[in-house]
Design a protein around this motif. Structure first.
Motif, mmCIF file in Angstrom:
data_model
loop_
_atom_site.group_PDB
_atom_site.id
_atom_site.type_symbol
_atom_site.label_atom_id
_atom_site.label_comp_id
_atom_site.label_asym_id
_atom_site.label_seq_id
_atom_site.Cartn_x
_atom_site.Cartn_y
_atom_site.Cartn_z
ATOM 1 N N CYS A 31 5.574 4.925 -9.404
ATOM 2 C CA CYS A 31 6.181 3.665 -8.935
ATOM 3 C C CYS A 31 5.668 3.304 -7.547
ATOM 4 N N TYR A 32 5.618 4.286 -6.653
ATOM 5 C CA TYR A 32 5.175 4.055 -5.274
ATOM 6 C C TYR A 32 3.828 3.338 -5.219
ATOM 7 N N ALA A 33 2.910 3.736 -6.088
ATOM 8 C CA ALA A 33 1.527 3.268 -5.969
ATOM 9 C C ALA A 33 1.221 2.049 -6.825
ATOM 10 N N GLN A 34 2.242 1.359 -7.291
ATOM 11 C CA GLN A 34 2.030 0.093 -7.974
ATOM 12 C C GLN A 34 2.119 -1.057 -6.959
ATOM 13 N N ASN A 35 1.612 -2.210 -7.343
ATOM 14 C CA ASN A 35 1.570 -3.344 -6.421
ATOM 15 C C ASN A 35 2.962 -3.829 -6.029
ATOM 16 N N ASP A 36 3.919 -3.695 -6.944
ATOM 17 C CA ASP A 36 5.311 -4.033 -6.639
ATOM 18 C C ASP A 36 6.147 -2.772 -6.869
ATOM 19 N N PRO A 37 6.131 -1.844 -5.923
ATOM 20 C CA PRO A 37 6.782 -0.546 -6.132
ATOM 21 C C PRO A 37 8.299 -0.645 -6.267
ATOM 22 N N LEU A 38 8.910 -1.601 -5.592
ATOM 23 C CA LEU A 38 10.365 -1.744 -5.691
ATOM 24 C C LEU A 38 10.778 -2.167 -7.099
ATOM 25 N N ALA A 39 10.019 -3.042 -7.698
ATOM 26 C CA ALA A 39 10.300 -3.433 -9.080
ATOM 27 C C ALA A 39 10.072 -2.257 -10.025
ATOM 28 N N ALA A 40 9.048 -1.447 -9.741
ATOM 29 C CA ALA A 40 8.767 -0.281 -10.583
ATOM 30 C C ALA A 40 9.893 0.748 -10.488
ATOM 31 N N ILE A 41 10.384 0.996 -9.266
ATOM 32 C CA ILE A 41 11.514 1.927 -9.093
ATOM 33 C C ILE A 41 12.742 1.415 -9.836
ATOM 34 N N ILE A 57 -2.428 1.925 -9.644
ATOM 35 C CA ILE A 57 -2.342 3.263 -9.045
ATOM 36 C C ILE A 57 -3.726 3.773 -8.664
ATOM 37 N N LEU A 58 -4.677 3.613 -9.557
ATOM 38 C CA LEU A 58 -6.029 4.132 -9.319
ATOM 39 C C LEU A 58 -6.775 3.372 -8.229
ATOM 40 N N ASN A 59 -6.316 2.157 -7.936
ATOM 41 C CA ASN A 59 -7.017 1.335 -6.946
ATOM 42 C C ASN A 59 -6.147 0.982 -5.750
ATOM 43 N N HIS A 60 -5.060 1.709 -5.551
ATOM 44 C CA HIS A 60 -4.161 1.371 -4.454
ATOM 45 C C HIS A 60 -4.887 1.498 -3.116
ATOM 46 N N PRO A 61 -4.724 0.532 -2.223
ATOM 47 C CA PRO A 61 -5.474 0.554 -0.960
ATOM 48 C C PRO A 61 -5.046 1.646 0.012
ATOM 49 N N VAL A 62 -3.810 2.119 -0.078
ATOM 50 C CA VAL A 62 -3.301 3.122 0.864
ATOM 51 C C VAL A 62 -3.066 4.469 0.201
ATOM 52 N N ASN A 87 10.482 -0.212 4.180
ATOM 53 C CA ASN A 87 10.455 -0.204 5.644
ATOM 54 C C ASN A 87 9.472 0.760 6.287
ATOM 55 N N LEU A 88 8.999 1.744 5.553
ATOM 56 C CA LEU A 88 8.059 2.704 6.137
ATOM 57 C C LEU A 88 6.646 2.525 5.593
ATOM 58 N N VAL A 89 6.537 2.350 4.289
ATOM 59 C CA VAL A 89 5.208 2.266 3.669
ATOM 60 C C VAL A 89 4.354 1.133 4.250
ATOM 61 N N PRO A 90 4.900 -0.043 4.530
ATOM 62 C CA PRO A 90 4.050 -1.107 5.105
ATOM 63 C C PRO A 90 3.423 -0.739 6.449
ATOM 64 N N LYS A 91 3.964 0.269 7.121
ATOM 65 C CA LYS A 91 3.442 0.682 8.430
ATOM 66 C C LYS A 91 2.472 1.858 8.331
ATOM 67 N N LEU A 92 2.264 2.391 7.135
ATOM 68 C CA LEU A 92 1.381 3.537 6.966
ATOM 69 C C LEU A 92 -0.075 3.133 7.149
ATOM 70 N N GLU A 93 -0.850 4.070 7.671
ATOM 71 C CA GLU A 93 -2.289 3.881 7.788
ATOM 72 C C GLU A 93 -2.964 4.853 6.829
ATOM 73 N N GLY A 94 -3.638 4.322 5.838
ATOM 74 C CA GLY A 94 -4.219 5.149 4.787
ATOM 75 C C GLY A 94 -5.455 5.892 5.220
ATOM 76 N N PRO A 95 -5.909 6.782 4.345
ATOM 77 C CA PRO A 95 -5.278 7.087 3.069
ATOM 78 C C PRO A 95 -4.074 8.022 3.237
ATOM 79 N N VAL A 96 -3.057 7.821 2.402
ATOM 80 C CA VAL A 96 -1.889 8.694 2.360
ATOM 81 C C VAL A 96 -1.831 9.331 0.980
ATOM 82 N N HIS A 97 -1.775 10.658 0.955
ATOM 83 C CA HIS A 97 -1.775 11.396 -0.306
ATOM 84 C C HIS A 97 -0.364 11.507 -0.859
ATOM 85 N N LEU A 98 -0.225 11.269 -2.154
ATOM 86 C CA LEU A 98 1.039 11.473 -2.853
ATOM 87 C C LEU A 98 0.920 12.757 -3.669
#
Length: 354
Positions: free
Chosen positions: A76-86, A127-132, A53-64
């Motif tokens: 997990c956060y920075a994978q294409n399907d983070p919910l599945a990774a979690i 992770i290395l190529n995540h857009p945000v 609910n929050l990440v889709p509204k973020l404007e990158g870049p966002v540092h982890l």
């Protein structure tokens, strides 16, 4: 809904900004994740809410910004399907099993197995190529005798480090060097952090998994990771030794840091856990919003506590697994409350000073 399941605190700058202008999701520039081992399970549902609910509204870049288990969560956060990774991470973490008296090699092997399962075939590239997200992993490079795997020598060296830390946190620099593995697409606000010797290493496909394993390698519990690709030769260990809860600049002045945390306080280093007078520099947390389970919520968890590493020793395997599953199920309440606070724009009313 019980409105006291979460506690929201903020540094002075963030408190003033949110009280005056409200909370703008697009202003989040950093998400921080602390060391804490099994304590992360109390956040697993909150992580899901943030991702959904929050990440889709973020404007990158966002540092982890992560150390130890914080970096594992952010893998997990920075994978294409983070919910599945979690989901994979939570399942593998809860279900990990050991012999009756596991040694550091068995625990280290299990750690490697879990992170391999979490990353899967494509996780590193994603992770290395995540857009945000820009992922940054903070570990430490052991200096001098701290590079040994001899239990008695390492134990003696850690006792020396802990003793000198009582006098001054800066003495940890005699024993450890910060090792920041960073996403070189954008430099983070903490890239040039001062206070301790610092090594900066660009993240790559060749070192990302090693960096994540290293920052979770608790001395005397797991073996360190030796000679990581692109980094100075040596043994790399748990980043929480120096940066347990991140006493360093979290975010740029114009951005906010979101910090889902196990506690409503920030402990600078691993050796400071019982030193109540050790607190982060106010400037470092000025733009930080800390979100944590309330004491009332924790009192309702199994054994009235957040899961931790001692559970492996204090409970049977079946008792531990059952308690951890009950905890993660109960923590849906944290996710629901977080979603409600965002949807109804209640953050300003809930914020307390950090």
């Amino acid at each position: 809904m019980n409105s006291s399941s979460l506690t929201f605190k903020a540094g002075a700058g963030a408190l003033k900004s949110v009280k005056k202008h409200g909370f703008d999701v697009s202003s989040v520039g950093t998400i921080a994740g602390a060391s804490g081992g099994a304590k992360w399970l109390v956040l697993s549902q909150l992580d899901r809410a943030i991702l959904a609910n929050l990440v889709p509204k973020l404007e990158g870049p966002v540092h982890l910004l992560g150390t130890s288990i914080g970096s594992w969560r952010f893998a997990c956060y920075a994978q294409n399907d983070p919910l599945a990774a979690i989901e994979r991470f939570e399942t593998a973490y809860i279900e990990q099993r050991f012999s009756k008296q596991p040694d550091v090699h068995e625990i280290t092997a299990k750690s490697r197995e879990i992170i391999g399962f979490v990353l899967g075939e494509h996780g590193i590239d994603e992770i290395l190529n995540h857009p945000v997200f820009r992922t940054h992993v903070m570990a430490v490079r052991s200096r001098h005798i701290l590079a040994t795997e001899s239990r008695w020598l390492l134990g003696l060296a850690l006792m020396s480090a802990a003793s000198l830390n009582l006098i001054s946190r800066k003495t940890l620099g005699l024993f450890f060097e910060r090792a920041l593995f960073y996403d070189e697409r954008e430099l983070p606000p903490f890239f040039d952090v001062t206070g301790f010797p610092l090594q900066q290493i660009p993240l790559s496909a060749a070192n990302l998994e090693d960096a994540i394993v290293a920052t979770g390698s608790i001395p005397l519990v797991l073996t360190g990771v030796r000679d990581i690709d692109g980094a100075a030769p040596g043994v790399y260990r748990d980043g929480g030794v120096i940066d347990y809860h991140h006493d360093l600049p979290h975010s740029a002045e114009e951005r906010l840091t979101l910090y889902p945390h196990f506690y409503d306080r920030i402990v600078p280093g691993w050796f400071d856990k019982k030193l109540g007078w050790r607190r982060p520099h106010p400037k470092h947390v000025d733009r930080t919003i800390l979100i944590s389970p309330s004491a009332k919520f924790v009192a309702r968890l199994p054994n009235a506590k957040i899961p931790d590493r001692s559970d492996f020793v204090n409970y049977s395997e079946a008792e531990r697994v059952a308690a951890w599953r009950t905890c993660t199920s109960a923590c849906v309440q944290l996710a629901d409350e977080f979603n409600e606070v965002l949807e109804k724009d209640l953050l300003a009313a809930r914020l307390l000073p950090l």
